[in-house]
Design an enzyme around this catalytic site. Structure first.
Site, PDB file in Angstrom:
ATOM      1  N   CYS A  11     -25.336 -19.621  20.316  1.00 29.78           N
ATOM      2  CA  CYS A  11     -26.602 -19.328  19.660  1.00 29.78           C
ATOM      3  C   CYS A  11     -27.259 -18.047  20.189  1.00 29.78           C
ATOM      4  O   CYS A  11     -26.849 -17.518  21.221  1.00 29.78           O
ATOM      5  CB  CYS A  11     -27.570 -20.503  19.843  1.00 29.78           C
ATOM      6  SG  CYS A  11     -28.949 -20.427  18.687  1.00 29.78           S
ATOM      7  N   ASP A 127     -31.942 -31.214  23.634  1.00 34.18           N
ATOM      8  CA  ASP A 127     -32.251 -30.007  24.396  1.00 34.18           C
ATOM      9  C   ASP A 127     -33.215 -30.371  25.512  1.00 34.18           C
ATOM     10  O   ASP A 127     -33.813 -31.442  25.533  1.00 34.18           O
ATOM     11  CB  ASP A 127     -32.863 -28.946  23.454  1.00 34.18           C
ATOM     12  CG  ASP A 127     -32.969 -27.568  24.107  1.00 34.18           C
ATOM     13  OD1 ASP A 127     -33.621 -26.689  23.525  1.00 34.18           O
ATOM     14  OD2 ASP A 127     -32.394 -27.395  25.218  1.00 34.18           O
TER      15      ASP A 127
HETATM   16  O1  LIG Z   1     -32.352 -19.292  21.976  1.00 37.06           O
HETATM   17  C1  LIG Z   1     -33.572 -19.185  21.779  1.00 37.06           C
HETATM   18  O2  LIG Z   1     -34.219 -18.181  22.124  1.00 37.06           O
HETATM   19  C2  LIG Z   1     -34.329 -20.298  21.099  1.00 37.06           C
HETATM   20  C3  LIG Z   1     -35.664 -20.104  20.758  1.00 37.06           C
HETATM   21  C4  LIG Z   1     -36.369 -21.148  20.117  1.00 37.06           C
HETATM   22  C5  LIG Z   1     -35.746 -22.358  19.824  1.00 37.06           C
HETATM   23  C6  LIG Z   1     -34.406 -22.569  20.171  1.00 37.06           C
HETATM   24  C7  LIG Z   1     -33.687 -21.545  20.818  1.00 37.06           C
HETATM   25  N1  LIG Z   1     -32.353 -21.718  21.161  1.00 37.06           N
HETATM   26  C8  LIG Z   1     -31.752 -23.015  21.251  1.00 37.06           C
HETATM   27  O3  LIG Z   1     -32.168 -23.667  22.450  1.00 37.06           O
HETATM   28  C9  LIG Z   1     -31.085 -24.475  22.950  1.00 37.06           C
HETATM   29  C10 LIG Z   1     -30.835 -24.283  24.408  1.00 37.06           C
HETATM   30  O4  LIG Z   1     -30.630 -22.956  24.718  1.00 37.06           O
HETATM   31  P1  LIG Z   1     -30.089 -22.533  26.199  1.00 37.06           P
HETATM   32  O5  LIG Z   1     -28.588 -22.624  26.150  1.00 37.06           O
HETATM   33  O6  LIG Z   1     -30.692 -23.501  27.197  1.00 37.06           O
HETATM   34  O7  LIG Z   1     -30.581 -21.127  26.369  1.00 37.06           O
HETATM   35  C11 LIG Z   1     -29.894 -24.172  22.070  1.00 37.06           C
HETATM   36  O8  LIG Z   1     -29.779 -25.244  21.148  1.00 37.06           O
HETATM   37  C12 LIG Z   1     -30.249 -22.958  21.317  1.00 37.06           C
HETATM   38  O9  LIG Z   1     -29.710 -23.009  20.000  1.00 37.06           O
END
Ligand SMILES: O=C(O)c1ccccc1N[C@@H]1O[C@H](COP(=O)(O)O)[C@@H](O)[C@H]1O
Length: 211
Positions: A11, A127
């Site tokens: 992502c 998450d």
């Molecule tokens: O990635 C981002 O900036 C974000 C912003 C707002 C909502 C979701 C976002 N990303 C998602 O968050 C989780 C965890 O991310 P991380 O691997 O802990 O950085 C993941 O599902 C991303 O798709």
């Protein structure tokens, strides 16, 4: 049915070249963030990214409490396949959206997850809870909370995953999918070597059944 291995989503993709390299590294899905974030892209940028991708990869848009009309317009304009909702969207919001949805839940305890099963969506994404950030924190949560939870819908595990811990997470929870943003970046930029390592570590536990 025996566990057939994990789907992998990367992502926070912000450019066509990284998107293409991520797809060719074997990712099953790529995510583009439309919510306020240092990873946010415009619909125009996301459209270019989607057009650069090969056909057999899922294009996911990340939204936080966006107006349904705006979500539908972006999905159509960019050619997204799935929306991932990280805000306070209700089950009715998801139903009325009329799109293939992943509902993200910020895990604080088992109850949070059991409530998520009420959502009429294609998958639940677990998450890490953060008081201010909707996601993308780079921090893990206590996976043991998940061990006794049986969801009706496929589970995607997220929150602070990286090449060094994703194998243990998959072995422990056997999730339908894993999703990462921070854990494959160096100085805030996606790193293809980390992306390749994440994909292979996620799959080395149970292999990867094609299809
Ligand atoms: O990635 C981002 O900036 C974000 C912003 C707002 C909502 C979701 C976002 N990303 C998602 O968050 C989780 C965890 O991310 P991380 O691997 O802990 O950085 C993941 O599902 C991303 O798709």
């Amino acid at each position: 049915m025996p566990y057939k291995g994990v789907k992998v989503k990367i992502c926070g993709i912000r450019d066509p070249r990284t998107a293409y390299d991520t797809a060719m590294a074997g990712a099953d899905a790529v995510g583009m963030v439309f919510a306020p974030s240092r990873r946010q892209v415009t619909p125009e940028q996301a459209r270019e990214i989607c057009q650069a991708l090969p056909p057999l990869i899922t294009r996911v848009g990340i939204f936080v409490d966006a107006a349904p009309k705006e979500v539908r317009e972006i999905v159509n304009y960019c050619g997204l396949d799935v929306v991932q909702l990280h805000g306070q969207e209700s089950p009715e919001y998801c139903r009325e959206l009329g799109l293939r949805c992943i509902k993200a839940v910020a895990v604080r305890d088992g109850r949070t997850l059991e409530q998520a099963d009420a959502f009429p969506v294609s998958a639940i994404l677990a998450d890490t809870y953060h008081p201010k950030e909707a996601g993308g924190t780079g921090k893990t949560f206590d996976w043991s909370i998940m061990e006794d939870i049986r969801l009706k819908r496929p589970l995607i595990l997220a929150g602070g995953l990286h090449p060094g811990n994703v194998g243990r997470a998959v072995a422990l929870l056997k999730p339908y999918g894993v999703d990462v943003s921070s854990g494959v970046e160096i100085n805030g930029q996606k790193d293809i070597t980390l992306i390749q390592a994440f994909i292979s570590r996620a799959r080395e536990v149970y292999g990867y059944a094609a299809g």
